[in-house]
Design a protein around this motif. Sequence first.
Motif, short mmCIF file in Angstrom:
data_model
loop_
_atom_site.label_atom_id
_atom_site.label_comp_id
_atom_site.label_asym_id
_atom_site.label_seq_id
_atom_site.Cartn_x
_atom_site.Cartn_y
_atom_site.Cartn_z
N VAL A 68 -67.16 39.74 75.01
CA VAL A 68 -68.28 39.01 74.35
C VAL A 68 -67.85 39.90 72.95
O VAL A 68 -68.41 41.07 73.83
N SER A 69 -68.05 39.62 71.79
CA SER A 69 -68.55 40.69 70.54
C SER A 69 -70.05 41.46 71.03
O SER A 69 -70.76 40.55 70.98
N PRO A 70 -68.85 42.96 70.83
CA PRO A 70 -71.44 43.54 70.79
C PRO A 70 -72.65 43.06 69.79
O PRO A 70 -73.67 42.61 70.12
N ARG A 71 -71.59 42.09 68.91
CA ARG A 71 -72.13 41.47 67.45
C ARG A 71 -73.29 40.21 67.81
O ARG A 71 -74.33 40.10 67.54
N SER A 72 -72.62 40.09 68.51
CA SER A 72 -73.89 38.49 69.57
C SER A 72 -74.81 38.81 70.43
O SER A 72 -75.54 37.99 70.63
N VAL A 73 -74.76 40.14 70.81
CA VAL A 73 -75.86 40.81 71.83
C VAL A 73 -76.89 41.22 71.21
O VAL A 73 -77.91 41.79 71.37
N VAL A 74 -76.56 41.51 70.18
CA VAL A 74 -77.92 43.31 69.20
C VAL A 74 -79.05 42.51 69.22
O VAL A 74 -79.59 43.04 69.05
N ALA A 75 -78.32 40.79 68.60
CA ALA A 75 -79.87 40.53 68.25
C ALA A 75 -81.12 40.18 69.55
O ALA A 75 -82.92 40.30 69.53
N ARG A 76 -80.30 39.38 70.60
CA ARG A 76 -81.33 39.55 71.54
C ARG A 76 -81.64 40.99 72.18
O ARG A 76 -82.90 41.30 72.87
N LEU A 77 -80.52 42.02 72.47
CA LEU A 77 -80.47 43.25 72.82
C LEU A 77 -81.78 44.09 72.05
O LEU A 77 -82.80 44.44 72.80
N GLY A 78 -82.17 43.89 70.78
CA GLY A 78 -82.95 44.40 69.94
C GLY A 78 -84.44 43.95 69.60
O GLY A 78 -85.32 44.54 70.22
N ARG A 79 -84.25 42.88 69.86
CA ARG A 79 -85.39 41.77 70.82
C ARG A 79 -86.35 41.99 71.39
O ARG A 79 -87.68 42.57 72.42
N GLU A 80 -85.39 42.38 72.66
CA GLU A 80 -86.23 42.72 74.69
C GLU A 80 -86.34 43.76 74.08
O GLU A 80 -87.58 44.43 74.45
N LEU A 81 -85.45 45.41 73.18
CA LEU A 81 -85.90 46.43 73.15
C LEU A 81 -87.87 46.31 72.12
O LEU A 81 -88.66 47.31 72.76
N ARG A 82 -87.87 45.68 71.40
CA ARG A 82 -88.57 45.86 70.57
C ARG A 82 -90.04 45.08 71.33
O ARG A 82 -91.61 45.87 71.37
N THR A 83 -89.64 44.27 72.08
CA THR A 83 -91.17 43.36 73.50
C THR A 83 -91.44 44.66 73.93
O THR A 83 -92.64 44.56 74.75
N ARG A 84 -90.66 44.96 74.90
CA ARG A 84 -90.61 46.16 75.59
C ARG A 84 -91.55 47.14 75.12
O ARG A 84 -92.70 47.51 75.67
N ALA A 85 -91.34 48.08 73.59
CA ALA A 85 -92.26 49.06 73.08
C ALA A 85 -93.35 48.53 72.89
O ALA A 85 -94.55 49.24 73.22
N THR A 86 -94.18 47.01 72.35
CA THR A 86 -94.99 46.64 71.71
C THR A 86 -95.86 46.43 73.55
O THR A 86 -96.70 46.80 74.09
N ARG A 87 -95.27 46.33 74.34
CA ARG A 87 -95.74 46.22 75.61
C ARG A 87 -96.28 47.77 76.38
O ARG A 87 -97.60 47.88 76.40
N LEU A 88 -95.57 48.19 75.88
CA LEU A 88 -95.68 49.62 76.29
C LEU A 88 -96.93 50.19 75.56
O LEU A 88 -97.60 51.21 76.41
N LEU A 89 -97.12 50.08 74.14
CA LEU A 89 -97.81 50.84 73.57
C LEU A 89 -99.14 49.84 74.02
O LEU A 89 -100.20 50.78 74.31
N LEU A 90 -98.92 48.70 73.98
CA LEU A 90 -100.76 48.32 74.87
C LEU A 90 -100.99 48.58 75.86
O LEU A 90 -102.21 48.81 76.49
N ASP A 91 -100.07 48.87 76.74
CA ASP A 91 -100.77 48.95 78.35
C ASP A 91 -100.93 50.66 77.83
O ASP A 91 -102.00 51.31 78.71
N ALA A 92 -100.76 51.80 77.11
CA ALA A 92 -101.17 52.86 76.07
C ALA A 92 -102.33 53.16 75.98
O ALA A 92 -102.89 53.69 76.56
N ASP A 93 -102.76 51.97 75.67
CA ASP A 93 -103.93 51.43 74.82
C ASP A 93 -104.71 51.46 75.70
O ASP A 93 -106.59 51.68 75.97
#
Length: 328
Positions: A68-93
């Motif tokens: 599968v073309s990596p371009r087709s999964v970049v948006a999904r992976l980026g969204r998952e990483l950003r969601t995870r980062a946001t959750r970690l920041l909230l947990d840290a607070d």
Amino acid sequence: MPAPDGTLPEDDAARLYLAVLAAGGRIPLDGPTVLPDTSPERQQALLEQLVAIGLLLANRIDGCYVAVSPRSVVARLGRELRTRATRLLLDADRLPGALDPLARAYDAVPRPAARARRPVYVDGQEDIRLRIAGLVADCRLELLSAQPGLRPPAVLELAQSQDRLMLRRGGTMRVLYQPVALTADSAVRHATAMAGHGAQLRVLDEPFLRMIVIDRRVAVIPADDDHGRAAFVEDPAAITYLTAGFERDWARAEQVHWQGLDPRALTRAVVHRVGRLLAQGLTQRAVAERLGLSERTVAGHISRLRELHGADTLFQLGWLMRGGVPRD
């Protein structure tokens, strides 16, 4: 074997993906090993990893894996990483508030008096640093530290990270150095940074022993000559004695404006100190111990002083620096 963070492929998985592309973008589900240097079990784990990420599609109807073309999964992976980062920041607070009741319960546990009066001996510098780090993490009021000689840059970096957190909690920190600290870039940078965070750091032109006192309830002192063993002391009388010695040395120590120090002027000052101690009758070894320098460094300073004063021997140099007049 899953990817370390669940989203990005391992290096071997990336190699396998490229091998699938080289094979035309598809390989049989039960086909031969694509990576010759990889076992079938390992390859199967890498295939499952690529499928989980979305870089391969397991086509059960045609019985093959399809790239599968990596371009087709970049948006999904980026969204998952950003969601995870946001959750970690909230947990840290939320973390301090969540753990605060547990911390209060920990502080409320009575410490047996008998145990508190027995020194605890710890062997190995790594274990000593870990135990000190735990004590500093619990420090709330005051940290006293006497640090003769020079500490390695890596140790200074570790100390700075944990000491800064203690200062942010409202604690105070006082540190004694020997003059050699003024000539080492790593020590000056560390002292400058810590002074900027509110620590007080002075220089004492006298020999003193390594020691740390945390909240005047625990003292850490060397238990052998090479500092490979340390004693953690909780006896109130011993801590009072050690603290009184620190306060005596602190009162005699020199305040330093760490920002804007001139290395050349500092070197000249150290050379002057060497000459002054020689004039007092100290030996080369005694001067090295007094200033926290190696004997080799002191020998270099003495060589420059002998050249400056035209002295042929160490005895003559000491005599000249006490005000003697060279003979023709």
